[in-house]
Motif scaffolding. Structure first.
Motif, PDB file in Angstrom:
ATOM      1  N   ALA A   1       0.835  -1.202   0.000  1.00 21.68           N
ATOM      2  CA  ALA A   1       0.000   0.000   0.000  1.00 21.68           C
ATOM      3  C   ALA A   1       0.870   1.252   0.000  1.00 21.68           C
TER       4      ALA A   1
ATOM      5  N   LYS B   1      -1.375   3.948  -2.029  1.00 23.37           N
ATOM      6  CA  LYS B   1      -2.758   3.726  -1.596  1.00 23.37           C
ATOM      7  C   LYS B   1      -2.957   4.252  -0.176  1.00 23.37           C
TER       8      LYS B   1
ATOM      9  N   ASP C   1      -8.671   3.092  -2.364  1.00 21.73           N
ATOM     10  CA  ASP C   1      -8.255   3.839  -3.566  1.00 21.73           C
ATOM     11  C   ASP C   1      -8.095   2.868  -4.693  1.00 21.73           C
TER      12      ASP C   1
END
Length: 118
Positions: free
Chosen positions: A89, A94, A118
């Protein structure tokens, strides 16, 4: 005898319900960007710094409110999977939604669950 059996069942039901409420106690964070991520090289502790307002005050952890959460078990299968997902991530930019569920061994808020958005 039936009276005592009902009392025991009622007591067990109340205790079970009370314990399940603790599973929901904690603090939820809306989607936030990961600013920093890392692990200690001396133990299984990893940390994540998030953007936005300070969090964790409701958990009463010794370090108080801040922008970092930790988890103590990065050397386990679950901890390795958690760190890998958090690193992915972070590298992809993200955001995370996080549920903090207590305090780490070092006194920081600790993650109970999260999901990448996202």
């Amino acid at each position: 005898m039936k009276f005592y059996k009902n009392i025991i069942l009622l007591t067990l039901t109340v205790l079970t319900y009370s314990n399940s409420l603790n599973a929901y106690a904690g603090e939820d964070l809306s989607p936030r960007k990961i600013l920093d991520i890392g692990c200690h090289n001396t133990d299984g502790t990893c940390f994540v710094d998030l953007d936005g307002a300070a969090f964790g005050a409701s958990l009463n952890c010794p370090v108080g409110a801040g922008n970092q959460f930790r988890f103590d078990n990065s050397d386990t299968a679950v901890g390795k999977r958690t760190f890998a997902a958090l690193m992915a991530a972070y590298l992809s930019g993200k955001h995370l939604s996080v549920h903090l569920g207590g305090c780490s061994a070092q006194g920081w808020p600790t993650v109970q669950w999260f999901y990448v958005v996202d």
